[in-house]
Design an enzyme around this catalytic site. Structure first.
Site, PDB file in Angstrom:
ATOM      1  N   GLU A   1      38.863  34.570  51.360  1.00  0.00           N
ATOM      2  CA  GLU A   1      39.907  33.553  51.010  1.00  0.00           C
ATOM      3  C   GLU A   1      40.846  34.882  50.594  1.00  0.00           C
ATOM      4  O   GLU A   1      40.414  35.588  50.150  1.00  0.00           O
ATOM      5  CB  GLU A   1      39.477  33.166  49.728  1.00  0.00           C
ATOM      6  CG  GLU A   1      37.899  32.185  49.752  1.00  0.00           C
ATOM      7  CD  GLU A   1      37.180  32.013  48.761  1.00  0.00           C
ATOM      8  OE1 GLU A   1      37.263  30.371  48.179  1.00  0.00           O
ATOM      9  OE2 GLU A   1      36.915  32.913  47.877  1.00  0.00           O
TER      10      GLU A   1
ATOM     11  N   ASN B   1      33.509  29.377  45.443  1.00  0.00           N
ATOM     12  CA  ASN B   1      33.116  29.077  44.212  1.00  0.00           C
ATOM     13  C   ASN B   1      32.831  27.922  43.732  1.00  0.00           C
ATOM     14  O   ASN B   1      32.278  27.697  42.845  1.00  0.00           O
ATOM     15  CB  ASN B   1      33.695  30.724  43.266  1.00  0.00           C
ATOM     16  CG  ASN B   1      32.677  32.094  43.084  1.00  0.00           C
ATOM     17  OD1 ASN B   1      31.406  31.629  43.672  1.00  0.00           O
ATOM     18  ND2 ASN B   1      34.065  33.076  43.090  1.00  0.00           N
TER      19      ASN B   1
ATOM     20  N   HIS C   1      39.970  37.988  48.912  1.00  0.00           N
ATOM     21  CA  HIS C   1      38.487  38.038  48.907  1.00  0.00           C
ATOM     22  C   HIS C   1      37.763  37.933  49.397  1.00  0.00           C
ATOM     23  O   HIS C   1      37.453  37.154  50.179  1.00  0.00           O
ATOM     24  CB  HIS C   1      38.557  36.306  47.861  1.00  0.00           C
ATOM     25  CG  HIS C   1      37.329  36.425  47.362  1.00  0.00           C
ATOM     26  ND1 HIS C   1      36.196  35.035  46.911  1.00  0.00           N
ATOM     27  CD2 HIS C   1      36.184  37.765  46.114  1.00  0.00           C
ATOM     28  CE1 HIS C   1      35.242  35.372  45.548  1.00  0.00           C
ATOM     29  NE2 HIS C   1      35.107  36.376  45.582  1.00  0.00           N
TER      30      HIS C   1
ATOM     31  N   SER D   1      36.857  38.205  42.206  1.00  0.00           N
ATOM     32  CA  SER D   1      36.317  36.790  42.258  1.00  0.00           C
ATOM     33  C   SER D   1      37.143  36.061  41.375  1.00  0.00           C
ATOM     34  O   SER D   1      36.908  35.063  41.461  1.00  0.00           O
ATOM     35  CB  SER D   1      34.686  37.074  41.982  1.00  0.00           C
ATOM     36  OG  SER D   1      34.352  38.479  41.969  1.00  0.00           O
TER      37      SER D   1
HETATM   38  N1  LIG Z   1      29.706  42.693  44.146  1.00  0.00           N
HETATM   39  C1  LIG Z   1      30.052  41.890  44.233  1.00  0.00           C
HETATM   40  O1  LIG Z   1      29.239  40.199  45.235  1.00  0.00           O
HETATM   41  C2  LIG Z   1      31.976  40.439  44.432  1.00  0.00           C
HETATM   42  C3  LIG Z   1      31.888  40.009  45.321  1.00  0.00           C
HETATM   43  C4  LIG Z   1      32.648  39.449  45.900  1.00  0.00           C
HETATM   44  C5  LIG Z   1      33.720  39.753  44.770  1.00  0.00           C
HETATM   45  N2  LIG Z   1      33.846  41.286  43.748  1.00  0.00           N
HETATM   46  C6  LIG Z   1      34.814  41.752  43.310  1.00  0.00           C
HETATM   47  O2  LIG Z   1      35.256  42.983  43.593  1.00  0.00           O
HETATM   48  C7  LIG Z   1      35.543  44.016  42.741  1.00  0.00           C
HETATM   49  C8  LIG Z   1      34.351  45.356  42.969  1.00  0.00           C
HETATM   50  O3  LIG Z   1      33.599  44.916  42.176  1.00  0.00           O
HETATM   51  P1  LIG Z   1      32.331  45.735  43.403  1.00  0.00           P
HETATM   52  O4  LIG Z   1      30.472  44.759  42.958  1.00  0.00           O
HETATM   53  O5  LIG Z   1      32.729  46.406  44.170  1.00  0.00           O
HETATM   54  O6  LIG Z   1      32.271  46.594  42.019  1.00  0.00           O
HETATM   55  P2  LIG Z   1      31.007  47.919  41.461  1.00  0.00           P
HETATM   56  O7  LIG Z   1      31.040  48.103  40.291  1.00  0.00           O
HETATM   57  O8  LIG Z   1      30.234  48.365  42.647  1.00  0.00           O
HETATM   58  O9  LIG Z   1      32.312  49.012  42.126  1.00  0.00           O
HETATM   59  C9  LIG Z   1      33.704  49.233  40.943  1.00  0.00           C
HETATM   60  C10 LIG Z   1      34.081  50.618  41.467  1.00  0.00           C
HETATM   61  O10 LIG Z   1      35.501  51.282  40.644  1.00  0.00           O
HETATM   62  C11 LIG Z   1      35.304  52.441  40.754  1.00  0.00           C
HETATM   63  N3  LIG Z   1      36.637  52.117  39.210  1.00  0.00           N
HETATM   64  C12 LIG Z   1      36.609  51.965  38.074  1.00  0.00           C
HETATM   65  N4  LIG Z   1      37.753  52.408  37.533  1.00  0.00           N
HETATM   66  C13 LIG Z   1      38.447  52.275  38.543  1.00  0.00           C
HETATM   67  C14 LIG Z   1      40.139  53.435  38.721  1.00  0.00           C
HETATM   68  N5  LIG Z   1      40.361  53.152  37.773  1.00  0.00           N
HETATM   69  N6  LIG Z   1      40.026  53.703  39.655  1.00  0.00           N
HETATM   70  C15 LIG Z   1      39.262  54.064  41.136  1.00  0.00           C
HETATM   71  N7  LIG Z   1      37.935  53.676  41.039  1.00  0.00           N
HETATM   72  C16 LIG Z   1      37.682  53.033  39.523  1.00  0.00           C
HETATM   73  C17 LIG Z   1      33.966  52.811  40.144  1.00  0.00           C
HETATM   74  O11 LIG Z   1      33.631  53.680  39.625  1.00  0.00           O
HETATM   75  C18 LIG Z   1      33.123  52.328  41.159  1.00  0.00           C
HETATM   76  O12 LIG Z   1      32.680  53.012  42.127  1.00  0.00           O
HETATM   77  C19 LIG Z   1      34.970  43.159  41.181  1.00  0.00           C
HETATM   78  O13 LIG Z   1      36.486  42.434  41.000  1.00  0.00           O
HETATM   79  C20 LIG Z   1      34.923  41.609  42.235  1.00  0.00           C
HETATM   80  O14 LIG Z   1      34.626  40.584  41.265  1.00  0.00           O
HETATM   81  C21 LIG Z   1      32.267  41.550  43.817  1.00  0.00           C
END
Ligand SMILES: NC(=O)c1ccc[n+]([C@@H]2O[C@H](COP(=O)([O-])OP(=O)(O)OC[C@H]3O[C@@H](n4cnc5c(N)ncnc54)[C@H](O)[C@@H]3O)[C@@H](O)[C@H]2O)c1
Length: 370
Positions: free
Chosen positions: A151, A190, A139, A118
Protein backbone atom coordinates in the site's frame (compact mmCIF):
# COMPACT_ATOMS: atom_id res chain seq x y z
CA UNK A 1 16.46 7.80 -10.47
CA UNK A 2 16.70 5.42 -7.53
CA UNK A 3 19.91 3.42 -7.12
CA UNK A 4 20.70 3.33 -3.42
CA UNK A 5 18.20 2.19 -0.84
CA UNK A 6 18.45 2.49 2.92
CA UNK A 7 16.34 0.19 5.11
CA UNK A 8 16.26 1.19 8.78
CA UNK A 9 15.34 -1.63 11.17
CA UNK A 10 16.45 -5.18 10.32
CA UNK A 11 13.65 -7.05 12.10
CA UNK A 12 10.75 -9.07 10.69
CA UNK A 13 9.92 -6.58 7.95
CA UNK A 14 13.21 -4.72 7.41
CA UNK A 15 15.31 -7.73 6.47
CA UNK A 16 12.67 -8.81 3.95
CA UNK A 17 12.42 -5.33 2.41
CA UNK A 18 16.22 -5.24 2.13
CA UNK A 19 16.14 -8.64 0.44
CA UNK A 20 13.54 -7.70 -2.20
CA UNK A 21 15.41 -4.46 -2.91
CA UNK A 22 18.72 -6.32 -3.40
CA UNK A 23 17.03 -8.93 -5.63
CA UNK A 24 15.74 -6.06 -7.80
CA UNK A 25 19.35 -4.86 -8.27
CA UNK A 26 19.54 -1.93 -5.86
CA UNK A 27 22.50 -1.21 -3.59
CA UNK A 28 21.05 -1.66 -0.14
CA UNK A 29 22.19 -0.29 3.20
CA UNK A 30 20.57 -2.11 6.10
CA UNK A 31 20.76 -0.34 9.44
CA UNK A 32 19.95 -1.49 12.96
CA UNK A 33 21.10 -0.76 16.49
CA UNK A 34 23.53 -3.68 16.95
CA UNK A 35 25.91 -5.94 15.01
CA UNK A 36 24.21 -9.07 16.39
CA UNK A 37 20.81 -8.04 15.06
CA UNK A 38 22.34 -7.22 11.68
CA UNK A 39 24.21 -10.55 11.49
CA UNK A 40 21.04 -12.39 12.37
CA UNK A 41 19.12 -10.46 9.68
CA UNK A 42 21.74 -11.30 7.04
CA UNK A 43 21.52 -15.00 7.98
CA UNK A 44 17.75 -14.85 7.46
CA UNK A 45 18.15 -13.11 4.10
CA UNK A 46 20.72 -15.73 3.05
CA UNK A 47 18.41 -18.60 4.06
CA UNK A 48 15.53 -17.05 2.12
CA UNK A 49 17.69 -16.37 -0.98
CA UNK A 50 18.88 -19.99 -0.93
CA UNK A 51 15.26 -21.18 -0.91
CA UNK A 52 14.44 -18.92 -3.84
CA UNK A 53 17.53 -20.17 -5.69
CA UNK A 54 16.66 -23.85 -5.10
CA UNK A 55 13.19 -23.25 -6.53
CA UNK A 56 14.65 -21.52 -9.58
CA UNK A 57 13.21 -18.16 -8.54
CA UNK A 58 16.49 -16.26 -8.39
CA UNK A 59 18.27 -15.19 -11.55
CA UNK A 60 21.63 -14.48 -9.90
CA UNK A 61 23.69 -16.34 -7.34
CA UNK A 62 22.87 -15.93 -3.65
CA UNK A 63 26.32 -14.35 -3.12
CA UNK A 64 25.79 -11.73 -5.84
CA UNK A 65 22.49 -10.60 -4.31
CA UNK A 66 23.87 -10.66 -0.76
CA UNK A 67 26.89 -8.70 -1.98
CA UNK A 68 24.58 -5.75 -2.65
CA UNK A 69 23.49 -5.50 1.00
CA UNK A 70 25.76 -3.54 3.27
CA UNK A 71 24.98 -3.50 6.98
CA UNK A 72 25.51 -0.41 9.12
CA UNK A 73 25.25 -0.10 12.86
CA UNK A 74 23.32 3.07 13.62
CA UNK A 75 23.36 5.81 11.00
CA UNK A 76 26.42 7.44 9.52
CA UNK A 77 27.70 10.01 7.08
CA UNK A 78 28.10 7.40 4.38
CA UNK A 79 24.40 7.83 3.63
CA UNK A 80 25.02 10.79 1.31
CA UNK A 81 24.15 8.74 -1.77
CA UNK A 82 20.80 7.35 -0.57
CA UNK A 83 17.82 7.95 -2.90
CA UNK A 84 15.12 6.35 -0.75
CA UNK A 85 15.00 5.22 2.86
CA UNK A 86 12.40 2.79 4.16
CA UNK A 87 11.89 2.84 7.88
CA UNK A 88 10.89 -0.46 9.56
CA UNK A 89 11.54 0.18 13.25
CA UNK A 90 8.98 -0.55 16.02
CA UNK A 91 5.49 0.94 15.82
CA UNK A 92 6.13 3.87 18.16
CA UNK A 93 5.40 7.37 16.96
CA UNK A 94 8.11 9.14 18.99
CA UNK A 95 10.77 6.68 17.89
CA UNK A 96 9.83 7.08 14.25
CA UNK A 97 9.70 10.88 14.47
CA UNK A 98 13.17 11.01 16.03
CA UNK A 99 14.53 8.76 13.32
CA UNK A 100 12.97 10.81 10.50
CA UNK A 101 14.43 14.00 11.83
CA UNK A 102 17.89 12.36 11.97
CA UNK A 103 17.45 10.93 8.47
CA UNK A 104 16.62 14.37 7.13
CA UNK A 105 19.96 15.62 8.43
CA UNK A 106 21.99 12.78 6.94
CA UNK A 107 20.30 12.05 3.62
CA UNK A 108 20.41 14.16 0.45
CA UNK A 109 17.69 16.82 0.17
CA UNK A 110 15.80 15.01 -2.54
CA UNK A 111 15.81 11.57 -0.88
CA UNK A 112 12.41 9.97 -0.33
CA UNK A 113 11.66 9.13 3.31
CA UNK A 114 9.27 6.18 3.41
CA UNK A 115 7.74 4.46 6.43
CA UNK A 116 6.44 0.91 6.71
CA UNK A 117 4.07 1.80 9.57
CA UNK A 118 0.90 -0.30 9.72
CA UNK A 119 -1.19 2.00 11.85
CA UNK A 120 0.44 5.39 12.51
CA UNK A 121 -0.56 8.42 10.40
CA UNK A 122 2.06 9.27 7.77
CA UNK A 123 1.28 12.94 8.32
CA UNK A 124 2.21 12.75 12.03
CA UNK A 125 5.53 11.07 11.21
CA UNK A 126 6.15 13.62 8.44
CA UNK A 127 5.57 16.58 10.73
CA UNK A 128 8.91 15.78 12.43
CA UNK A 129 10.81 16.92 9.31
CA UNK A 130 11.08 20.07 7.18
CA UNK A 131 10.73 18.38 3.80
CA UNK A 132 7.35 16.81 4.48
CA UNK A 133 6.65 16.53 0.76
CA UNK A 134 9.27 13.76 0.58
CA UNK A 135 7.60 11.59 3.26
CA UNK A 136 5.34 8.72 2.21
CA UNK A 137 3.95 5.40 3.48
CA UNK A 138 5.03 2.13 1.87
CA UNK A 139 3.14 -0.59 3.72
CA UNK A 140 4.63 -3.98 2.86
CA UNK A 141 2.92 -7.18 4.00
CA UNK A 142 4.56 -10.00 5.91
CA UNK A 143 6.68 -11.65 4.59
CA UNK A 144 7.76 -9.02 2.05
CA UNK A 145 9.54 -11.58 -0.12
CA UNK A 146 6.35 -13.58 -0.72
CA UNK A 147 3.58 -11.00 -0.40
CA UNK A 148 3.04 -9.06 -3.61
CA UNK A 149 1.01 -6.19 -2.23
CA UNK A 150 2.35 -2.82 -1.06
CA UNK A 151 0.00 0.00 0.00
CA UNK A 152 1.41 3.41 -0.92
CA UNK A 153 0.02 6.07 1.39
CA UNK A 154 0.01 9.78 0.69
CA UNK A 155 0.46 11.98 3.76
CA UNK A 156 -1.28 15.36 3.72
CA UNK A 157 1.87 17.08 2.34
CA UNK A 158 3.34 14.29 0.16
CA UNK A 159 4.17 15.66 -3.32
CA UNK A 160 3.03 14.15 -6.62
CA UNK A 161 6.66 13.62 -7.55
CA UNK A 162 7.30 11.59 -4.36
CA UNK A 163 4.21 9.48 -5.08
CA UNK A 164 5.26 8.89 -8.69
CA UNK A 165 8.83 7.90 -7.85
CA UNK A 166 7.74 5.64 -4.99
CA UNK A 167 5.12 3.95 -7.15
CA UNK A 168 7.71 3.22 -9.85
CA UNK A 169 10.19 2.02 -7.23
CA UNK A 170 7.69 -0.44 -5.73
CA UNK A 171 6.85 -1.74 -9.21
CA UNK A 172 10.58 -2.18 -9.89
CA UNK A 173 10.68 -4.53 -6.86
CA UNK A 174 8.13 -6.67 -8.78
CA UNK A 175 5.52 -5.83 -6.18
CA UNK A 176 1.98 -4.63 -6.84
CA UNK A 177 1.34 -1.15 -5.43
CA UNK A 178 -2.10 0.16 -4.59
CA UNK A 179 -2.66 3.87 -3.92
CA UNK A 180 -4.14 5.10 -0.67
CA UNK A 181 -4.76 8.74 -1.53
CA UNK A 182 -5.63 9.95 1.96
CA UNK A 183 -3.96 9.16 5.25
CA UNK A 184 -6.90 7.35 6.90
CA UNK A 185 -6.48 5.00 9.92
CA UNK A 186 -5.81 1.44 8.74
CA UNK A 187 -5.23 2.53 5.12
CA UNK A 188 -7.25 0.21 2.81
CA UNK A 189 -6.62 -3.40 3.75
CA UNK A 190 -6.80 -3.08 7.53
CA UNK A 191 -9.97 -0.99 7.29
CA UNK A 192 -11.70 -3.77 5.37
CA UNK A 193 -10.31 -6.45 7.66
CA UNK A 194 -11.21 -4.61 10.87
CA UNK A 195 -14.77 -4.01 9.62
CA UNK A 196 -15.09 -7.77 9.24
CA UNK A 197 -13.40 -8.68 12.54
CA UNK A 198 -15.33 -6.17 14.65
CA UNK A 199 -18.63 -7.24 13.09
CA UNK A 200 -17.84 -10.92 13.66
CA UNK A 201 -17.06 -10.09 17.28
CA UNK A 202 -20.23 -8.03 17.66
CA UNK A 203 -22.41 -10.90 16.36
CA UNK A 204 -20.86 -13.32 18.87
CA UNK A 205 -21.00 -10.88 21.80
CA UNK A 206 -24.65 -10.07 21.02
CA UNK A 207 -25.44 -13.81 21.07
CA UNK A 208 -26.44 -14.06 17.39
CA UNK A 209 -24.16 -17.04 16.74
CA UNK A 210 -21.05 -18.91 17.89
CA UNK A 211 -17.60 -17.91 16.65
CA UNK A 212 -17.28 -21.31 14.97
CA UNK A 213 -20.34 -20.53 12.79
CA UNK A 214 -18.71 -17.27 11.68
CA UNK A 215 -15.51 -19.09 10.79
CA UNK A 216 -17.40 -21.80 8.91
CA UNK A 217 -19.30 -19.18 6.88
CA UNK A 218 -16.07 -17.34 6.08
CA UNK A 219 -14.40 -20.53 4.93
CA UNK A 220 -17.21 -22.38 3.16
CA UNK A 221 -19.53 -19.62 1.88
CA UNK A 222 -17.22 -16.67 1.29
CA UNK A 223 -14.15 -18.70 0.30
CA UNK A 224 -11.75 -16.90 2.65
CA UNK A 225 -8.52 -18.84 3.26
CA UNK A 226 -9.19 -18.79 7.02
CA UNK A 227 -12.08 -18.18 9.37
CA UNK A 228 -12.20 -14.72 10.96
CA UNK A 229 -11.31 -15.87 14.49
CA UNK A 230 -8.84 -18.37 13.10
CA UNK A 231 -7.08 -15.46 11.36
CA UNK A 232 -7.10 -13.44 14.60
CA UNK A 233 -5.45 -16.39 16.36
CA UNK A 234 -2.94 -16.71 13.54
CA UNK A 235 -1.90 -13.06 13.46
CA UNK A 236 -2.13 -12.61 17.26
CA UNK A 237 -5.15 -11.67 19.37
CA UNK A 238 -3.08 -8.88 20.98
CA UNK A 239 -1.90 -7.53 17.59
CA UNK A 240 -5.52 -7.30 16.42
CA UNK A 241 -6.57 -5.69 19.69
CA UNK A 242 -3.79 -3.06 19.54
CA UNK A 243 -4.25 -2.27 15.83
CA UNK A 244 -8.02 -1.91 16.19
CA UNK A 245 -7.64 0.25 19.32
CA UNK A 246 -5.07 2.46 17.57
CA UNK A 247 -7.39 2.88 14.59
CA UNK A 248 -10.39 3.67 16.79
CA UNK A 249 -8.41 6.24 18.79
CA UNK A 250 -7.78 7.97 15.48
CA UNK A 251 -11.40 8.07 14.41
CA UNK A 252 -12.20 4.69 12.86
CA UNK A 253 -15.70 4.07 14.25
CA UNK A 254 -16.39 0.41 14.83
CA UNK A 255 -17.74 -1.98 17.44
CA UNK A 256 -15.21 -2.20 20.31
CA UNK A 257 -14.58 -5.92 20.73
CA UNK A 258 -14.47 -6.70 24.48
CA UNK A 259 -13.45 -10.32 23.83
CA UNK A 260 -10.16 -9.28 22.18
CA UNK A 261 -9.34 -7.02 25.10
CA UNK A 262 -10.13 -9.69 27.70
CA UNK A 263 -8.17 -12.39 25.88
CA UNK A 264 -5.18 -10.06 25.47
CA UNK A 265 -5.20 -9.33 29.22
CA UNK A 266 -5.46 -13.05 30.02
CA UNK A 267 -2.59 -13.92 27.67
CA UNK A 268 -4.75 -15.99 25.31
CA UNK A 269 -2.98 -14.58 22.28
CA UNK A 270 -3.71 -17.25 19.68
CA UNK A 271 -1.21 -19.58 17.99
CA UNK A 272 1.87 -18.05 19.64
CA UNK A 273 0.55 -18.71 23.18
CA UNK A 274 -1.06 -22.07 22.35
CA UNK A 275 -4.57 -20.80 23.06
CA UNK A 276 -6.84 -18.24 21.50
CA UNK A 277 -10.30 -18.93 20.11
CA UNK A 278 -8.94 -22.41 19.31
CA UNK A 279 -6.13 -24.38 20.95
CA UNK A 280 -2.73 -25.05 19.37
CA UNK A 281 -0.66 -27.76 21.05
CA UNK A 282 3.06 -26.83 21.02
CA UNK A 283 2.14 -23.33 19.84
CA UNK A 284 1.98 -24.46 16.21
CA UNK A 285 -0.78 -23.47 13.82
CA UNK A 286 -3.21 -26.26 12.94
CA UNK A 287 -6.34 -25.70 10.93
CA UNK A 288 -9.37 -25.86 13.23
CA UNK A 289 -11.85 -28.58 12.36
CA UNK A 290 -15.13 -26.90 11.31
CA UNK A 291 -18.04 -29.05 10.11
CA UNK A 292 -19.48 -27.48 6.90
CA UNK A 293 -23.06 -27.58 8.26
CA UNK A 294 -22.04 -24.88 10.79
CA UNK A 295 -21.92 -22.49 7.85
CA UNK A 296 -25.72 -22.70 7.57
CA UNK A 297 -26.17 -21.01 10.93
CA UNK A 298 -25.51 -17.46 9.76
CA UNK A 299 -26.02 -15.43 6.60
CA UNK A 300 -22.63 -14.75 4.89
CA UNK A 301 -23.82 -11.22 4.15
CA UNK A 302 -23.57 -10.47 7.87
CA UNK A 303 -19.80 -10.76 7.45
CA UNK A 304 -19.19 -9.25 4.03
CA UNK A 305 -21.81 -6.42 3.94
CA UNK A 306 -19.89 -4.11 6.34
CA UNK A 307 -16.75 -4.60 4.22
CA UNK A 308 -18.72 -3.71 1.09
CA UNK A 309 -20.03 -0.59 2.80
CA UNK A 310 -16.50 0.37 3.92
CA UNK A 311 -15.18 -0.12 0.38
CA UNK A 312 -17.94 2.11 -1.02
CA UNK A 313 -17.14 4.75 1.60
CA UNK A 314 -13.49 4.72 0.54
CA UNK A 315 -14.35 5.13 -3.13
CA UNK A 316 -16.85 7.94 -2.38
CA UNK A 317 -14.26 9.80 -0.31
CA UNK A 318 -11.46 9.49 -2.86
CA UNK A 319 -9.31 7.24 -0.66
CA UNK A 320 -8.81 4.45 -3.16
CA UNK A 321 -10.20 3.21 -6.46
CA UNK A 322 -12.46 0.18 -6.77
CA UNK A 323 -9.73 -1.64 -8.67
CA UNK A 324 -7.12 -0.99 -5.98
CA UNK A 325 -9.46 -2.01 -3.16
CA UNK A 326 -10.18 -5.28 -4.94
CA UNK A 327 -6.47 -5.89 -5.56
CA UNK A 328 -5.82 -5.06 -1.91
CA UNK A 329 -8.19 -7.70 -0.53
CA UNK A 330 -7.16 -10.34 -3.03
CA UNK A 331 -3.43 -9.89 -2.50
CA UNK A 332 -3.35 -8.64 1.10
CA UNK A 333 -6.05 -10.88 2.59
CA UNK A 334 -6.06 -13.69 -0.01
CA UNK A 335 -9.78 -13.32 -0.63
CA UNK A 336 -10.80 -15.36 -3.69
CA UNK A 337 -12.42 -12.27 -5.24
CA UNK A 338 -12.70 -8.53 -4.79
CA UNK A 339 -15.13 -6.77 -2.44
CA UNK A 340 -17.02 -5.34 -5.42
CA UNK A 341 -17.36 -8.86 -6.87
CA UNK A 342 -19.13 -9.87 -3.65
CA UNK A 343 -21.33 -6.79 -3.94
CA UNK A 344 -22.31 -7.72 -7.51
CA UNK A 345 -23.05 -11.31 -6.51
CA UNK A 346 -25.19 -10.54 -3.47
CA UNK A 347 -26.80 -7.43 -4.96
CA UNK A 348 -26.90 -3.95 -3.49
CA UNK A 349 -30.42 -4.36 -2.11
CA UNK A 350 -29.51 -7.38 0.06
CA UNK A 351 -26.39 -5.59 1.26
CA UNK A 352 -28.44 -2.57 2.34
CA UNK A 353 -30.99 -4.76 4.09
CA UNK A 354 -28.23 -6.63 5.95
CA UNK A 355 -26.60 -3.39 7.09
CA UNK A 356 -29.94 -2.31 8.52
CA UNK A 357 -30.16 -5.62 10.41
CA UNK A 358 -26.64 -5.10 11.74
CA UNK A 359 -27.49 -1.60 12.86
CA UNK A 360 -30.50 -2.93 14.73
CA UNK A 361 -28.50 -5.73 16.39
CA UNK A 362 -25.56 -3.52 17.37
CA UNK A 363 -27.37 -0.25 17.98
CA UNK A 364 -24.56 1.44 16.02
CA UNK A 365 -25.15 4.06 13.33
CA UNK A 366 -21.82 3.07 11.73
CA UNK A 367 -23.64 0.22 10.02
CA UNK A 368 -25.72 2.62 7.96
CA UNK A 369 -25.20 1.78 4.26
CA UNK A 370 -22.78 3.89 2.19
N1 LIG B 1 5.47 -7.65 11.47
C1 LIG B 1 4.50 -7.45 10.58
O1 LIG B 1 3.75 -8.37 10.25
C2 LIG B 1 4.32 -6.09 9.96
C3 LIG B 1 3.59 -6.00 8.75
C4 LIG B 1 3.48 -4.74 8.14
C5 LIG B 1 4.04 -3.62 8.74
N2 LIG B 1 4.73 -3.75 9.92
C6 LIG B 1 5.34 -2.52 10.48
O2 LIG B 1 6.74 -2.55 10.17
C7 LIG B 1 7.47 -1.90 11.22
C8 LIG B 1 8.51 -2.86 11.75
O3 LIG B 1 7.87 -3.99 12.27
P1 LIG B 1 8.65 -5.37 12.53
O4 LIG B 1 7.60 -6.40 12.81
O5 LIG B 1 9.64 -5.61 11.45
O6 LIG B 1 9.41 -5.00 13.89
P2 LIG B 1 10.61 -5.79 14.59
O7 LIG B 1 10.47 -5.54 16.04
O8 LIG B 1 10.69 -7.20 14.09
O9 LIG B 1 11.93 -5.02 14.04
C9 LIG B 1 12.22 -3.71 14.35
C10 LIG B 1 13.74 -3.53 14.28
O10 LIG B 1 14.05 -2.14 14.40
C11 LIG B 1 15.23 -2.03 15.15
N3 LIG B 1 15.35 -0.67 15.66
C12 LIG B 1 14.73 -0.10 16.71
N4 LIG B 1 15.07 1.20 16.80
C13 LIG B 1 15.92 1.46 15.78
C14 LIG B 1 16.62 2.61 15.33
N5 LIG B 1 16.48 3.78 15.96
N6 LIG B 1 17.41 2.52 14.25
C15 LIG B 1 17.55 1.33 13.61
N7 LIG B 1 16.90 0.20 13.98
C16 LIG B 1 16.09 0.26 15.04
C17 LIG B 1 15.11 -3.11 16.21
O11 LIG B 1 16.38 -3.42 16.77
C18 LIG B 1 14.51 -4.25 15.41
O12 LIG B 1 15.50 -5.08 14.85
C19 LIG B 1 6.43 -1.45 12.24
O13 LIG B 1 6.09 -0.12 11.97
C20 LIG B 1 5.26 -2.38 11.98
O14 LIG B 1 4.02 -1.81 12.36
C21 LIG B 1 4.89 -4.96 10.53
Amino acid sequence: MIRNVLVVGAGTMGHGIAEVSAIAGYNVYLSDVSKDILNNAIQKVKWSLEKLYEKGNLKESVEDVLGRIKTIEGLSNELREIDISIEAIPEKLDLKRQLFSKLEELLPNNAILATNTSSLPITEIASAVKRQERVIGTHFFNPPVLMQLVEIIRGSKTSDDTVKQTYEFIKSLRKIPIMVNKDVPGFVVNRILLRIITTACMLVEKGICEYTAIDAVARYKLGFPMGIFELVDYTGVDVNYYVSSAMMERGFKAYPCKTLEEMTKKGDLGVKSGKGFYTYPSNKYIKPNLPPQLAEKINPLYIIAPAISEANWMVKNGIASKEDIDLGVRLGLSFPKGIFDYEREFGRESVTKTLEDLRRISGMEEYLPE
